[in-house]
Write an enzyme that holds these catalytic residues in place. Sequence first.
Site, PDB file in Angstrom:
ATOM      1  N   ARG A 146       1.315   1.773  -0.582  1.00 45.63           N
ATOM      2  CA  ARG A 146       1.745   1.274  -1.882  1.00 45.63           C
ATOM      3  C   ARG A 146       0.832   1.809  -2.977  1.00 45.63           C
ATOM      4  NH1 ARG A 146       2.652  -5.157  -1.113  1.00 45.63           N
ATOM      5  NH2 ARG A 146       1.578  -5.147  -3.129  1.00 45.63           N
TER       6      ARG A 146
ATOM      7  N   LYS B   8       1.146 -12.701   3.923  1.00 45.81           N
ATOM      8  CA  LYS B   8       2.455 -13.316   3.598  1.00 45.81           C
ATOM      9  C   LYS B   8       3.583 -12.492   4.209  1.00 45.81           C
ATOM     10  CE  LYS B   8       1.675 -12.985  -0.916  1.00 45.81           C
ATOM     11  NZ  LYS B   8       0.327 -12.345  -0.915  1.00 45.81           N
TER      12      LYS B   8
ATOM     13  N   ARG C  76       4.275 -17.666  -8.618  1.00 45.49           N
ATOM     14  CA  ARG C  76       2.918 -17.157  -8.808  1.00 45.49           C
ATOM     15  C   ARG C  76       2.263 -17.742 -10.043  1.00 45.49           C
ATOM     16  NH1 ARG C  76       3.470 -12.117  -5.860  1.00 45.49           N
ATOM     17  NH2 ARG C  76       1.483 -11.067  -5.919  1.00 45.49           N
TER      18      ARG C  76
ATOM     19  N   ARG D 166      -5.802  -7.456  -9.094  1.00 45.91           N
ATOM     20  CA  ARG D 166      -4.821  -8.378  -8.483  1.00 45.91           C
ATOM     21  C   ARG D 166      -5.502  -9.681  -8.077  1.00 45.91           C
ATOM     22  NH1 ARG D 166      -2.707  -4.349  -4.048  1.00 45.91           N
ATOM     23  NH2 ARG D 166      -1.477  -6.096  -3.246  1.00 45.91           N
TER      24      ARG D 166
ATOM     25  N   ARG E 155      -3.280  -0.617   4.723  1.00 45.06           N
ATOM     26  CA  ARG E 155      -1.869  -0.986   4.934  1.00 45.06           C
ATOM     27  C   ARG E 155      -0.936   0.214   4.782  1.00 45.06           C
ATOM     28  NH1 ARG E 155       0.603  -5.862   1.719  1.00 45.06           N
ATOM     29  NH2 ARG E 155      -0.429  -4.794   0.005  1.00 45.06           N
TER      30      ARG E 155
END
Length: 217
Positions: free
Chosen positions: A161, A13, A89, A172, A128
């Site tokens: 993160r 995203k 969401r 998640r 990431r």
Amino acid sequence: MRMILIGPPGAGKGTQAPKIKDKYCVCHLATGDMLRAQVAKKTPLGREAKKIMDQGGLVSDDIMINMIKQELDTNKECQNGFILDGFPRTVAQANGLDDMLQNNNKPLKHAVELQIDDQLLVDRITGRLIHPASGRSYHKIFNPPKDSMKDDVTGEPLIQRSDDNAEALKKRLVTYHDQTAPVVAYYKKAGIWSGIDASKDPGTVWKSMLGVFDSKP
Ligand code: AP5
Ligand code: ZN
């Protein structure tokens, strides 16, 4: 352009949204980035949100709906339209968004789902790197910065993160399948849903996205 991007953690995203922002000159509102800005400022909301985010849960619908409403009402970049990344969401958030847009007579045009199998997401999430100030994301292998651990644009340090580890990712994903999958059904019913294969390389995913916009301008 008024659209939302739906997809599990790591689907891409935050990688695709800036391209849409540039193409259509709209605002890119990423609720995860907005919450991380609150965490960085150590506001009361930021302190509360950090606990929830690190556990892979969701911040309350009322807080998130108000956060988006405030931006859509006041952010001048949103005058031409918007791309929402990470919102809605839950079905309650989707209803909240419909209410806001109906009041302004500006309905959503596209709800694009980035479709990808869960097992591909572990490598994407654990590799990431992000530039906290801008929300730009990189990947140690798939999309490395030019200078290791530095943002290409500002030269500032990149970080991982705190929710980007295998354990938090599992939670998640459970949250995504429980609470966000029904949002996909909601937009299918509304007739504005499109699904694209997000397992391909970023350039191919972008081409699929353009295909959606061309087919339903
Ligand atoms: P949020 O920040 O929205 O996280 P998320 O939904 O888990 O999604 P990610 O940001 O992890 O993934 P992405 O799809 O943006 O992937 P990216 O493009 O970076 O939310 C964080 C938390 O905040 C939530 O868990 C929740 O607690 C809270 N929250 C946020 N919004 C909320 C709301 N509305 N209601 C309640 N709570 C809310 O890509 C990932 C990596 O893969 C990158 O390294 C990238 O370089 C790489 N990559 C991307 N595309 C490709 C590709 N095609 N091929 C190979 N690598 C790729
Ligand atoms: Zn993201």
